[in-house]
Motif scaffolding. Structure first.
Motif, PDB file in Angstrom:
ATOM      1  N   GLN A 173       0.818  -1.204   0.000  1.00  0.00           N
ATOM      2  CA  GLN A 173       0.000   0.000   0.000  1.00  0.00           C
ATOM      3  C   GLN A 173       0.853   1.257   0.000  1.00  0.00           C
ATOM      4  O   GLN A 173       0.496   2.256  -0.609  1.00  0.00           O
ATOM      5  N   ALA A 174       1.990   1.193   0.686  1.00  0.00           N
ATOM      6  CA  ALA A 174       2.854   2.366   0.763  1.00  0.00           C
ATOM      7  C   ALA A 174       3.377   2.757  -0.614  1.00  0.00           C
ATOM      8  O   ALA A 174       3.687   3.915  -0.862  1.00  0.00           O
ATOM      9  N   GLN A 175       3.459   1.772  -1.521  1.00  0.00           N
ATOM     10  CA  GLN A 175       3.949   2.056  -2.857  1.00  0.00           C
ATOM     11  C   GLN A 175       2.834   2.494  -3.797  1.00  0.00           C
ATOM     12  O   GLN A 175       3.092   2.961  -4.886  1.00  0.00           O
ATOM     13  N   MET A 176       1.598   2.278  -3.388  1.00  0.00           N
ATOM     14  CA  MET A 176       0.470   2.593  -4.246  1.00  0.00           C
ATOM     15  C   MET A 176      -0.087   3.969  -3.919  1.00  0.00           C
ATOM     16  O   MET A 176       0.064   4.468  -2.824  1.00  0.00           O
ATOM     17  N   THR A 224      -6.326   6.364  -1.924  1.00  0.00           N
ATOM     18  CA  THR A 224      -6.641   6.823  -0.578  1.00  0.00           C
ATOM     19  C   THR A 224      -6.692   5.642   0.370  1.00  0.00           C
ATOM     20  O   THR A 224      -6.909   4.507  -0.039  1.00  0.00           O
ATOM     21  N   ARG A 225      -6.486   5.945   1.638  1.00  0.00           N
ATOM     22  CA  ARG A 225      -6.621   4.948   2.694  1.00  0.00           C
ATOM     23  C   ARG A 225      -7.544   5.523   3.751  1.00  0.00           C
ATOM     24  O   ARG A 225      -7.441   6.694   4.106  1.00  0.00           O
ATOM     25  N   VAL A 226      -8.409   4.661   4.247  1.00  0.00           N
ATOM     26  CA  VAL A 226      -9.426   5.065   5.215  1.00  0.00           C
ATOM     27  C   VAL A 226      -9.248   4.263   6.487  1.00  0.00           C
ATOM     28  O   VAL A 226      -8.884   3.095   6.444  1.00  0.00           O
ATOM     29  N   VAL A 227      -9.532   4.904   7.606  1.00  0.00           N
ATOM     30  CA  VAL A 227      -9.562   4.182   8.877  1.00  0.00           C
ATOM     31  C   VAL A 227     -10.812   4.644   9.632  1.00  0.00           C
ATOM     32  O   VAL A 227     -11.218   5.812   9.530  1.00  0.00           O
ATOM     33  N   ARG A 228     -11.403   3.685  10.335  1.00  0.00           N
ATOM     34  CA  ARG A 228     -12.595   3.964  11.138  1.00  0.00           C
ATOM     35  C   ARG A 228     -12.314   3.472  12.555  1.00  0.00           C
ATOM     36  O   ARG A 228     -12.084   2.275  12.753  1.00  0.00           O
ATOM     37  N   ILE A 229     -12.334   4.388  13.503  1.00  0.00           N
ATOM     38  CA  ILE A 229     -12.092   4.007  14.894  1.00  0.00           C
ATOM     39  C   ILE A 229     -13.064   4.738  15.815  1.00  0.00           C
ATOM     40  O   ILE A 229     -13.526   5.836  15.506  1.00  0.00           O
ATOM     41  N   ARG A 250      -3.771  10.292   1.194  1.00  0.00           N
ATOM     42  CA  ARG A 250      -4.241  10.605  -0.155  1.00  0.00           C
ATOM     43  C   ARG A 250      -3.098  11.198  -0.946  1.00  0.00           C
ATOM     44  O   ARG A 250      -2.184  11.798  -0.383  1.00  0.00           O
ATOM     45  N   ASP A 251      -3.166  11.010  -2.233  1.00  0.00           N
ATOM     46  CA  ASP A 251      -2.167  11.576  -3.145  1.00  0.00           C
ATOM     47  C   ASP A 251      -0.732  11.249  -2.744  1.00  0.00           C
ATOM     48  O   ASP A 251       0.161  12.092  -2.809  1.00  0.00           O
ATOM     49  N   GLY A 252      -0.519  10.024  -2.285  1.00  0.00           N
ATOM     50  CA  GLY A 252       0.834   9.577  -1.984  1.00  0.00           C
ATOM     51  C   GLY A 252       1.410  10.057  -0.673  1.00  0.00           C
ATOM     52  O   GLY A 252       2.604   9.908  -0.426  1.00  0.00           O
ATOM     53  N   ARG A 253       0.571  10.610   0.215  1.00  0.00           N
ATOM     54  CA  ARG A 253       1.102  11.059   1.512  1.00  0.00           C
ATOM     55  C   ARG A 253       0.015  11.041   2.583  1.00  0.00           C
ATOM     56  O   ARG A 253      -1.167  11.043   2.288  1.00  0.00           O
TER      57      ARG A 253
END
Length: 193
Positions: free
Chosen positions: A42-45, A48-53, A68-71
């Protein structure tokens, strides 16, 4: 015996072609490359990444994009730091964003849209020391004090299923607390207990 090379022969038989052992070794190397941890992939892709807590003690929650957008999104990380703070000391620390990668990957692999219920996130050294005095199961050098760990539950999922999945992925530390019904996840070295 020397191999004869014919221009229309199989490329495996061409002069200088790898022998069977070299082909098998290369194939195994390719399989090992596919076994890269999901967080590393995922770090190379992009994307977006989502987290729900949801924090059990305070009822506070976060649901949204933290990458998002690589950062990493700094505003989202600051909000996550507050939700995962030590509520007994009302103390925050910068959480390691790789912890959110671990949570994201686990939720994705479980195909879950539910929020992780966080029992423990960051722990101030004083809080950790007090817990260590109460229970031998609490490490005196816990990654909770470094903002690298969270003790979580996921509604509708058994703790053992979460622990097995995370341990199989080898994306960090995994501790199963079956009696208490939660799993410790961290972004440290892969290990389990």
């Amino acid at each position: 015996m020397a191999r004869l090379f014919h221009p229309f022969a199989c490329p495996c038989c061409a002069p200088g072609a790898p022998n069977r052992r070299e082909v098998i070794k290369a194939a195994l190397g390719g399989l090992a490359a596919l076994a890269v941890t999901p967080a590393a992939v995922q770090a190379q892709m992009g994307g977006t990444r989502v987290v729900r807590i949801k924090r059990v003690q305070t009822g506070e929650s976060f649901e949204g994009v933290y990458w998002r957008d690589g950062r990493y999104d700094r505003d989202a990380l600051r909000r996550l730091d507050v939700v995962l703070r030590d509520p007994s000391m009302d103390e925050t620390t910068p959480m390691d964003p790789r912890l959110f990668d671990v949570l994201n990957v686990v939720a994705t692999r479980l195909d879950s849209d539910e929020s992780f219920e966080v029992i423990s996130g960051y722990r101030a050294p004083e809080t950790n020391a007090a817990r260590a005095r109460q229970s031998r199961r609490v490490s005196r050098v816990s990654l909770h004090m470094s903002g690298m760990a969270a003790d979580v539950r996921l509604p509708g999922r058994q703790a053992i299923a979460i622990a097995r999945l995370a341990a199989d992925m080898q994306i960090g530390g995994v501790g199963l607390y079956r009696r208490d019904g939660f799993v410790h996840l961290d972004c440290g070295p892969a290990r389990r207990w």
